[in-house]
Design a protein around this motif. Structure first.
Motif, PDB file in Angstrom:
ATOM      1  N   ASP A  73      56.374  64.251 -39.995  1.00  0.00           N
ATOM      2  CA  ASP A  73      55.808  62.912 -40.030  1.00  0.00           C
ATOM      3  C   ASP A  73      56.418  62.069 -41.140  1.00  0.00           C
ATOM      4  O   ASP A  73      56.742  62.566 -42.230  1.00  0.00           O
ATOM      5  CB  ASP A  73      54.290  62.980 -40.233  1.00  0.00           C
ATOM      6  N   LEU A  74      56.545  60.788 -40.875  1.00  0.00           N
ATOM      7  CA  LEU A  74      57.030  59.825 -41.854  1.00  0.00           C
ATOM      8  C   LEU A  74      55.897  59.451 -42.802  1.00  0.00           C
ATOM      9  O   LEU A  74      54.783  59.153 -42.368  1.00  0.00           O
ATOM     10  CB  LEU A  74      57.544  58.581 -41.125  1.00  0.00           C
ATOM     11  N   VAL A  75      56.184  59.465 -44.116  1.00  0.00           N
ATOM     12  CA  VAL A  75      55.145  59.113 -45.092  1.00  0.00           C
ATOM     13  C   VAL A  75      55.555  57.941 -45.977  1.00  0.00           C
ATOM     14  O   VAL A  75      54.699  57.260 -46.537  1.00  0.00           O
ATOM     15  CB  VAL A  75      54.778  60.325 -45.988  1.00  0.00           C
ATOM     16  N   ALA A  76      56.847  57.677 -46.133  1.00  0.00           N
ATOM     17  CA  ALA A  76      57.288  56.561 -46.984  1.00  0.00           C
ATOM     18  C   ALA A  76      58.740  56.236 -46.688  1.00  0.00           C
ATOM     19  O   ALA A  76      59.459  57.020 -46.054  1.00  0.00           O
ATOM     20  CB  ALA A  76      57.113  56.906 -48.463  1.00  0.00           C
ATOM     21  N   MET A  77      59.166  55.035 -47.168  1.00  0.00           N
ATOM     22  CA  MET A  77      60.562  54.634 -47.095  1.00  0.00           C
ATOM     23  C   MET A  77      61.004  54.212 -48.487  1.00  0.00           C
ATOM     24  O   MET A  77      60.237  54.292 -49.448  1.00  0.00           O
ATOM     25  CB  MET A  77      60.740  53.496 -46.083  1.00  0.00           C
ATOM     26  N   ASP A  78      62.232  53.754 -48.598  1.00  0.00           N
ATOM     27  CA  ASP A  78      62.763  53.399 -49.908  1.00  0.00           C
ATOM     28  C   ASP A  78      61.935  52.326 -50.603  1.00  0.00           C
ATOM     29  O   ASP A  78      61.880  52.272 -51.812  1.00  0.00           O
ATOM     30  CB  ASP A  78      64.202  52.888 -49.759  1.00  0.00           C
ATOM     31  N   ALA A  79      61.323  51.431 -49.832  1.00  0.00           N
ATOM     32  CA  ALA A  79      60.489  50.373 -50.414  1.00  0.00           C
ATOM     33  C   ALA A  79      59.398  50.023 -49.421  1.00  0.00           C
ATOM     34  O   ALA A  79      59.519  50.275 -48.235  1.00  0.00           O
ATOM     35  CB  ALA A  79      61.325  49.140 -50.754  1.00  0.00           C
ATOM     36  N   ALA A 106      54.568  43.020 -42.246  1.00  0.00           N
ATOM     37  CA  ALA A 106      55.721  42.217 -41.869  1.00  0.00           C
ATOM     38  C   ALA A 106      57.043  42.777 -42.394  1.00  0.00           C
ATOM     39  O   ALA A 106      58.092  42.441 -41.876  1.00  0.00           O
ATOM     40  CB  ALA A 106      55.553  40.779 -42.367  1.00  0.00           C
ATOM     41  N   GLY A 107      57.005  43.632 -43.379  1.00  0.00           N
ATOM     42  CA  GLY A 107      58.239  44.116 -43.985  1.00  0.00           C
ATOM     43  C   GLY A 107      58.550  45.553 -43.621  1.00  0.00           C
ATOM     44  O   GLY A 107      58.450  45.966 -42.463  1.00  0.00           O
ATOM     45  N   LEU A 108      58.892  46.337 -44.636  1.00  0.00           N
ATOM     46  CA  LEU A 108      59.253  47.733 -44.396  1.00  0.00           C
ATOM     47  C   LEU A 108      58.059  48.551 -43.913  1.00  0.00           C
ATOM     48  O   LEU A 108      58.246  49.556 -43.225  1.00  0.00           O
ATOM     49  CB  LEU A 108      59.830  48.354 -45.672  1.00  0.00           C
ATOM     50  N   LEU A 109      56.858  48.117 -44.281  1.00  0.00           N
ATOM     51  CA  LEU A 109      55.677  48.829 -43.785  1.00  0.00           C
ATOM     52  C   LEU A 109      55.612  48.750 -42.262  1.00  0.00           C
ATOM     53  O   LEU A 109      55.288  49.730 -41.586  1.00  0.00           O
ATOM     54  CB  LEU A 109      54.412  48.240 -44.410  1.00  0.00           C
ATOM     55  N   ARG A 110      55.935  47.584 -41.713  1.00  0.00           N
ATOM     56  CA  ARG A 110      55.951  47.446 -40.259  1.00  0.00           C
ATOM     57  C   ARG A 110      57.044  48.326 -39.651  1.00  0.00           C
ATOM     58  O   ARG A 110      56.854  48.934 -38.601  1.00  0.00           O
ATOM     59  CB  ARG A 110      56.175  45.988 -39.865  1.00  0.00           C
ATOM     60  N   ARG A 111      58.199  48.390 -40.307  1.00  0.00           N
ATOM     61  CA  ARG A 111      59.267  49.257 -39.801  1.00  0.00           C
ATOM     62  C   ARG A 111      58.817  50.717 -39.777  1.00  0.00           C
ATOM     63  O   ARG A 111      59.140  51.459 -38.851  1.00  0.00           O
ATOM     64  CB  ARG A 111      60.516  49.131 -40.683  1.00  0.00           C
ATOM     65  N   MET A 112      58.079  51.108 -40.814  1.00  0.00           N
ATOM     66  CA  MET A 112      57.580  52.480 -40.838  1.00  0.00           C
ATOM     67  C   MET A 112      56.669  52.757 -39.650  1.00  0.00           C
ATOM     68  O   MET A 112      56.738  53.815 -39.033  1.00  0.00           O
ATOM     69  CB  MET A 112      56.832  52.751 -42.146  1.00  0.00           C
ATOM     70  N   VAL A 113      55.796  51.793 -39.346  1.00  0.00           N
ATOM     71  CA  VAL A 113      54.866  51.974 -38.229  1.00  0.00           C
ATOM     72  C   VAL A 113      55.637  52.114 -36.914  1.00  0.00           C
ATOM     73  O   VAL A 113      55.336  52.978 -36.081  1.00  0.00           O
ATOM     74  CB  VAL A 113      53.875  50.793 -38.157  1.00  0.00           C
ATOM     75  N   VAL A 114      56.659  51.280 -36.720  1.00  0.00           N
ATOM     76  CA  VAL A 114      57.459  51.352 -35.493  1.00  0.00           C
ATOM     77  C   VAL A 114      58.215  52.669 -35.420  1.00  0.00           C
ATOM     78  O   VAL A 114      58.281  53.313 -34.363  1.00  0.00           O
ATOM     79  CB  VAL A 114      58.437  50.156 -35.428  1.00  0.00           C
ATOM     80  N   LEU A 115      58.777  53.102 -36.550  1.00  0.00           N
ATOM     81  CA  LEU A 115      59.508  54.375 -36.566  1.00  0.00           C
ATOM     82  C   LEU A 115      58.575  55.547 -36.300  1.00  0.00           C
ATOM     83  O   LEU A 115      58.943  56.516 -35.641  1.00  0.00           O
ATOM     84  CB  LEU A 115      60.211  54.567 -37.913  1.00  0.00           C
ATOM     85  N   THR A 143      45.185  47.174 -45.236  1.00  0.00           N
ATOM     86  CA  THR A 143      46.538  47.001 -44.710  1.00  0.00           C
ATOM     87  C   THR A 143      47.370  48.140 -45.265  1.00  0.00           C
ATOM     88  O   THR A 143      48.079  48.002 -46.263  1.00  0.00           O
ATOM     89  CB  THR A 143      47.117  45.636 -45.128  1.00  0.00           C
ATOM     90  N   SER A 144      47.265  49.287 -44.635  1.00  0.00           N
ATOM     91  CA  SER A 144      47.931  50.491 -45.124  1.00  0.00           C
ATOM     92  C   SER A 144      48.629  51.200 -43.976  1.00  0.00           C
ATOM     93  O   SER A 144      48.352  50.960 -42.802  1.00  0.00           O
ATOM     94  CB  SER A 144      46.914  51.441 -45.764  1.00  0.00           C
ATOM     95  N   TYR A 145      49.516  52.088 -44.339  1.00  0.00           N
ATOM     96  CA  TYR A 145      50.275  52.840 -43.347  1.00  0.00           C
ATOM     97  C   TYR A 145      49.355  53.683 -42.474  1.00  0.00           C
ATOM     98  O   TYR A 145      49.509  53.740 -41.257  1.00  0.00           O
ATOM     99  CB  TYR A 145      51.290  53.722 -44.075  1.00  0.00           C
ATOM    100  N   ALA A 146      48.357  54.323 -43.095  1.00  0.00           N
ATOM    101  CA  ALA A 146      47.450  55.184 -42.335  1.00  0.00           C
ATOM    102  C   ALA A 146      46.579  54.375 -41.389  1.00  0.00           C
ATOM    103  O   ALA A 146      46.252  54.825 -40.285  1.00  0.00           O
ATOM    104  CB  ALA A 146      46.584  56.010 -43.278  1.00  0.00           C
ATOM    105  N   ASN A 147      46.217  53.149 -41.801  1.00  0.00           N
ATOM    106  CA  ASN A 147      45.314  52.326 -40.988  1.00  0.00           C
ATOM    107  C   ASN A 147      46.073  51.452 -40.001  1.00  0.00           C
ATOM    108  O   ASN A 147      45.479  50.618 -39.326  1.00  0.00           O
ATOM    109  CB  ASN A 147      44.453  51.431 -41.894  1.00  0.00           C
ATOM    110  N   ALA A 148      47.387  51.638 -39.896  1.00  0.00           N
ATOM    111  CA  ALA A 148      48.192  50.815 -38.993  1.00  0.00           C
ATOM    112  C   ALA A 148      48.407  51.547 -37.678  1.00  0.00           C
ATOM    113  O   ALA A 148      48.498  52.781 -37.640  1.00  0.00           O
ATOM    114  CB  ALA A 148      49.540  50.490 -39.628  1.00  0.00           C
ATOM    115  N   GLY A 149      48.519  50.768 -36.619  1.00  0.00           N
ATOM    116  CA  GLY A 149      48.847  51.323 -35.309  1.00  0.00           C
ATOM    117  C   GLY A 149      49.813  50.398 -34.600  1.00  0.00           C
ATOM    118  O   GLY A 149      49.576  49.183 -34.517  1.00  0.00           O
ATOM    119  N   GLY A 150      50.919  50.940 -34.113  1.00  0.00           N
ATOM    120  CA  GLY A 150      51.869  50.133 -33.359  1.00  0.00           C
ATOM    121  C   GLY A 150      51.395  49.989 -31.920  1.00  0.00           C
ATOM    122  O   GLY A 150      51.102  50.985 -31.253  1.00  0.00           O
TER     123      GLY A 150
END
Length: 447
Positions: free
Chosen positions: A324-330, A336-345, A374-381
């Motif tokens: 599972d993906l847990v973080a990215m470089d930033a 709208a930013g890298l957090l959204r990219r993480m959700v899509v990935l 507004t967190s990675y865990a609480n996001a859904g694509g």
């Protein structure tokens, strides 16, 4: 005797009785049967599929009418999504079946009767419903009556052609209006194909599409025949030259120019560079989110052929097992930013079970109005449709666990469906562990 057995099977209720019938299929002794009986069984099972579709249609139509009486504004879209979950298909197909069910029960009695006996299948019902969609109730019934005798003897496509012909005879104006509406719906779409390929589909008026195809074919033949000084075939056939020409022209590229569109390619450092965890395979497949797996040699070739100026690398931090993906470089505190990219990935496609549409919205699983972060865990694509439907009355989406990211969708009727984000490199990349078996059981058990 048969009536007694049938009654006994449904003593506990229609749903439980149908479940017993389904389970009994696993106990058929195929090995003890002759080839004649095996094929007879195949024939009977095909009839059973048609009869099951008819029963589904009657049930869905009843649900739609019940929901319309309670909340007419939200009924159609909400019911379509619930039907899609129950039938394990996309919301678009769920909507289609709701429409088919209404037509079968209210306007196509002969088609429904044939479907109930298993004389025709669901594809027959889809064809005749689609080809008569613009007709009045009276004309639709006329098409149904005229074709009743031949339905069981012809293929679904032949039934569609016959329905189209009768429809044009009864109401030519509606057929013309339908064709004009079809022109307004022209579009371009893309969907994955096997072996690292993809289909680029242009839906347009027949005359223009055939003309474009003829021009591509003529150009391809000229290139293969050595008649074009600006381009050589380089071992390609006419089909490959036509495809390359179409893609180059559509992208606005010059011959040999690199495609400038960003493509996310997820792969391990071991597969890309030969470094990292020595226990991982050098040829572990990569993944293009939303489109599927790509063999490692092909992915490396894509990176190599693009050139150093066209490749950007970003580190993805995973759980210790790499699933599972847990973080990215930033990261940012918005979707709208890298957090959204993480959700899509992470989610790859819409997180609603069986939807498979591209991710359009990264949305809060627990709404902000209820304190959701507004967190990675609480996001859904999600696709636009599913994101809107989950806000309808009676719908609820809950986070079951963060890794692997699992959501539970509860429909207005109280049914629950679990969806789990795929491994970072796609389904099939993690070995069968106990946690994977637990995931599978989680989808089968009630909340």
């Amino acid at each position: 005797m048969e009536g007694t057995a049938r009654t006994a099977a449904f003593d506990r209720g229609p749903v439980e009785g149908m479940a017993d019938v389904r389970k009994s299929l696993a106990h058929i002794d195929i090995a003890a049967m002759s080839d004649h009986d095996r094929l007879a069984l195949v024939d009977e099972l095909e009839r059973l599929k048609g009869a099951a579709t008819a029963a589904q249609a009657r049930a869905v139509h009843a649900v739609r009418r019940s929901r319309e009486a309670a909340a007419p504004q939200d009924a159609l879209r909400s019911v379509g999504s619930e039907v899609a979950l129950a039938r394990r298909e996309s919301p678009t197909l769920g909507d289609r079946f709701v429409g088919i069910s209404r037509a079968l029960v209210e306007e196509l009695p002969a088609t429904l009767a044939h479907l109930t006996t298993g004389a025709i299948g669901e594809r027959h019902a889809v064809e005749i419903t689609r080809e008569t969609a613009t007709l009045t109730r009276e004309h639709r019934a006329e098409v149904d009556a005229r074709l009743a005798a031949v339905m069981p003897a012809i293929s679904p496509r032949a039934l569609g052609r016959a329905a189209r012909r009768v429809a044009a005879e009864l109401d030519a104006a509606s057929v013309v209006a339908r064709m004009e509406a079809a022109v307004r719906s022209r579009r371009v779409s893309v969907r994955p194909a096997p072996d690292g390929m993809a289909w680029l589909t242009v839906l347009g008026p027949m005359r223009e599409v055939i003309g474009a195809h003829a021009a591509l074919t003529a150009r391809a033949r000229a290139v293969v025949g050595g008649q074009c000084p600006d381009e050589s075939p380089e071992g390609r056939g006419a089909g490959a030259v036509a495809a390359d020409t179409a893609l180059r022209l559509l992208a606005g590229l010059l011959p040999g120019q690199v495609q400038p569109v960003e493509v996310h390619l997820v792969m391990t450092d071991r597969a890309l560079l030969g470094l990292g965890d020595p226990d991982r395979l050098v040829d572990e497949p990569a993944r293009v989110p939303g489109h599927g797996s790509v063999p490692a040699p092909v992915a490396r070739a894509w990176v190599r052929d693009a050139g150093p100026a066209a490749v950007w690398l970003r580190r993805l931090f995973t759980t210790p097992d790499g699933r599972d993906l847990v973080a990215m470089d930033a990261r940012r505190r918005t979707f709208a930013g890298l957090l959204r990219r993480m959700v899509v990935l992470r989610d790859d496609v819409c997180s609603t079970p069986w939807c498979d549409a591209p991710v359009v919205h990264a949305d809060h699983t627990e709404p902000v109005r209820l304190g959701g972060r507004t967190s990675y865990a609480n996001a859904g694509g999600r696709c636009a449709r599913c994101n809107q439907v989950k806000e309808a009355p009676g719908w609820r989406v809950d986070l079951v666990r963060g890794s692997p990211h699992t959501l539970r969708t509860t429909t207005p009727t109280g049914r629950t469906h679990h969806g789990t984000a795929p491994p970072l490199l796609g389904w099939g990349t993690d070995p069968p562990r106990r946690s994977v078996l637990e995931d599978h059981l989680l989808t089968l058990l009630p909340a």
